[in-house]
Scaffold this active site. Structure first.
Site, PDB file in Angstrom:
ATOM      1  N   ARG A  21       0.835  -1.205   0.000  1.00 54.35           N
ATOM      2  CA  ARG A  21       0.000   0.000   0.000  1.00 54.35           C
ATOM      3  C   ARG A  21       0.879   1.268   0.000  1.00 54.35           C
ATOM      4  O   ARG A  21       1.036   1.934  -1.000  1.00 54.35           O
ATOM      5  CB  ARG A  21      -0.925  -0.022   1.241  1.00 54.35           C
ATOM      6  CG  ARG A  21      -2.071   0.972   1.199  1.00 54.35           C
ATOM      7  CD  ARG A  21      -1.699   2.399   1.521  1.00 54.35           C
ATOM      8  NE  ARG A  21      -1.076   2.550   2.851  1.00 54.35           N
ATOM      9  CZ  ARG A  21      -0.531   3.679   3.289  1.00 54.35           C
ATOM     10  NH1 ARG A  21      -0.514   4.746   2.524  1.00 54.35           N
ATOM     11  NH2 ARG A  21       0.032   3.737   4.481  1.00 54.35           N
ATOM     12  N   ASP A  22       1.522   1.503   1.125  1.00 47.49           N
ATOM     13  CA  ASP A  22       2.323   2.722   1.284  1.00 47.49           C
ATOM     14  C   ASP A  22       3.472   2.751   0.273  1.00 47.49           C
ATOM     15  O   ASP A  22       3.843   3.798  -0.245  1.00 47.49           O
ATOM     16  CB  ASP A  22       2.871   2.736   2.721  1.00 47.49           C
ATOM     17  CG  ASP A  22       3.508   4.048   3.109  1.00 47.49           C
ATOM     18  OD1 ASP A  22       3.910   4.800   2.216  1.00 47.49           O
ATOM     19  OD2 ASP A  22       3.625   4.305   4.314  1.00 47.49           O
ATOM     20  N   HIS A 213       5.460   3.892  12.833  1.00 44.26           N
ATOM     21  CA  HIS A 213       5.636   3.800  11.377  1.00 44.26           C
ATOM     22  C   HIS A 213       6.647   4.879  10.981  1.00 44.26           C
ATOM     23  O   HIS A 213       6.312   6.052  10.928  1.00 44.26           O
ATOM     24  CB  HIS A 213       4.264   4.029  10.727  1.00 44.26           C
ATOM     25  CG  HIS A 213       4.255   4.094   9.241  1.00 44.26           C
ATOM     26  ND1 HIS A 213       3.449   3.276   8.477  1.00 44.26           N
ATOM     27  CD2 HIS A 213       4.938   4.858   8.348  1.00 44.26           C
ATOM     28  CE1 HIS A 213       3.629   3.553   7.191  1.00 44.26           C
ATOM     29  NE2 HIS A 213       4.530   4.515   7.089  1.00 44.26           N
ATOM     30  N   HIS A 215       9.758   6.598   8.566  1.00 41.97           N
ATOM     31  CA  HIS A 215      10.401   6.721   7.255  1.00 41.97           C
ATOM     32  C   HIS A 215      11.871   7.047   7.479  1.00 41.97           C
ATOM     33  O   HIS A 215      12.224   7.706   8.462  1.00 41.97           O
ATOM     34  CB  HIS A 215       9.726   7.826   6.438  1.00 41.97           C
ATOM     35  CG  HIS A 215       8.423   7.391   5.829  1.00 41.97           C
ATOM     36  ND1 HIS A 215       8.130   7.517   4.501  1.00 41.97           N
ATOM     37  CD2 HIS A 215       7.343   6.785   6.388  1.00 41.97           C
ATOM     38  CE1 HIS A 215       6.922   7.031   4.254  1.00 41.97           C
ATOM     39  NE2 HIS A 215       6.422   6.583   5.384  1.00 41.97           N
ATOM     40  N   CYS A 246       5.218  10.027  -0.111  1.00 41.93           N
ATOM     41  CA  CYS A 246       3.859  10.576  -0.028  1.00 41.93           C
ATOM     42  C   CYS A 246       3.769  11.777  -0.960  1.00 41.93           C
ATOM     43  O   CYS A 246       4.538  12.717  -0.824  1.00 41.93           O
ATOM     44  CB  CYS A 246       3.521  11.003   1.412  1.00 41.93           C
ATOM     45  SG  CYS A 246       1.910  11.798   1.570  1.00 41.93           S
ATOM     46  N   ASN A 255       9.968   4.336   3.236  1.00 40.46           N
ATOM     47  CA  ASN A 255       9.691   3.779   4.565  1.00 40.46           C
ATOM     48  C   ASN A 255      10.948   3.082   5.097  1.00 40.46           C
ATOM     49  O   ASN A 255      11.845   2.722   4.345  1.00 40.46           O
ATOM     50  CB  ASN A 255       8.587   2.725   4.456  1.00 40.46           C
ATOM     51  CG  ASN A 255       7.220   3.342   4.231  1.00 40.46           C
ATOM     52  OD1 ASN A 255       6.570   3.754   5.166  1.00 40.46           O
ATOM     53  ND2 ASN A 255       6.793   3.418   2.988  1.00 40.46           N
TER      54      ASN A 255
HETATM   55 ZN    ZN Z   1       4.962   5.212   5.268  1.00 35.82          ZN
END
Ligand code: ZN
Length: 318
Positions: A21-22, A213, A215, A246, A255
């Site tokens: 996803r990310d 989470h 990065h 993003c 990430n």
């Molecule tokens: Zn992320």
């Protein structure tokens, strides 16, 4: 059990893979569902069991995730795997419910500017939407988690007050949302920032269980994991190879790489059930599929005890 000295260190650590996803949502090359499934299978074969699979956003807004339903349905064959998906609104929640995810993740930013850029809502509007989604999913068997983006700082607004993040977490707690991810959207977390945020959450939303989470935008992702562990936080999200970024956050880069996280955890003595070799193969597959090198150092160098043939490099002088 970890060999870390802090008495608070968690006894076990949970890793959720968010690469599908990310990691993929902003890649210029859109993967077909079949290729996403190849990557998912490689990650599963390496031993990972928790996946953030996709996001039920508008296919027009994020073409890379337009196959959300198809992917969730196809993923169901993997025994013992848990799948979550981001949902931006009630419509997304209904699509996720129909497709059969185990968990949905409701996301809001701690900064008004980023929330407006990301979902075109105020924070208050997003939280009101969450209440409607929680009510809609009640009794459906689908769990609801929360995620707070830009929790450690915002590329538009700078510092984000820990109290603000704590207050949003409190609203989520009051809605019955027990698991909340703190997203370091643009890599602004540092160990002291994490401590201050942890203190605020412990005080304002004591029932919330935190997932971190990170990065690796400024190279501190693993240092931040160490800080999280020392504070007793045992849940982390990462993306294979260090995929990700993003589009609504200037300067956002990859990430934390799953193979780097698992390498660290293994060296600290945690049983992850995940094969580092398997992750490195999955990372190489991800790199081939999207057609570019990924930032993971561990994927480049291999496991620590990888042995090279003496003949593989020239001797310095002869
Ligand atoms: Zn992320």
């Amino acid at each position: 059990m970890s060999i870390l000295s802090s008495s608070l260190c968690p006894s076990s650590v949970r890793v959720t893979e968010v690469g599908l996803r990310d990691g993929l949502q902003n890649e210029p090359r859109v993967l077909v569902t079949e290729d996403k499934l190849r990557l998912l299978n490689a990650l599963y074969d390496a031993g990972l069991r928790r996946f953030e699979l996709t996001s039920f956003v508008s296919p027009r807004a994020v073409p890379a995730l337009a196959d959300a339903e198809e992917l969730v349905v196809a993923a169901h064959g993997l025994d013992g795997a848990h799948f979550s998906a981001l949902v931006p609104n009630l419509r997304g929640a209904e699509r996720a419910l129909e497709a059969g995810v185990d968990r949905v993740v409701l996301f809001v930013s701690a900064s008004e500017t980023h929330n407006a850029k990301n979902v075109n809502r105020t924070i208050g509007q997003s939280l009101a939407d969450f209440e409607a989604i929680v009510a809609r999913l009640a009794g459906s068997g689908v769990e609801v988690d929360g995620a707070i983006a830009t929790a450690f700082g915002c590329p538009f607004e700078g510092e984000v007050a820990p109290e603000r993040v704590g207050q949003i977490a409190r609203r989520l707690q009051d809605m019955g949302i027990g698991d909340v991810t703190l997203g370091d959207t643009t890599g602004m977390a540092t160990p002291p920032v994490i401590s201050r945020l942890h203190e605020s959450l412990t005080r304002l939303a004591p029932e919330v269980v935190t997932t971190l989470h990170f990065h690796n935008t400024r190279g501190l992702a693993l240092a931040n994991v160490m800080q999280g562990l020392a504070l007793g936080i045992g849940r982390y999200e990462s993306a294979i190879g260090g995929l990700g970024g993003c589009p609504f956050a200037p300067g956002a880069s990859g990430n934390l790489a799953t193979e780097e996280l698992v390498y660290l955890l293994t060296e600290l003595g945690y049983e992850t059930g995940v094969s580092l070799e398997g992750l490195i193969q999955a990372s190489q597959l991800a790199s081939r599929l999207i057609g570019r090198d990924l930032p993971s150092q561990v994927a480049k160098a291999g496991p620590r005890l990888k042995r090279h043939a003496r003949s593989s490099v020239a001797t310095a002088s002869s």
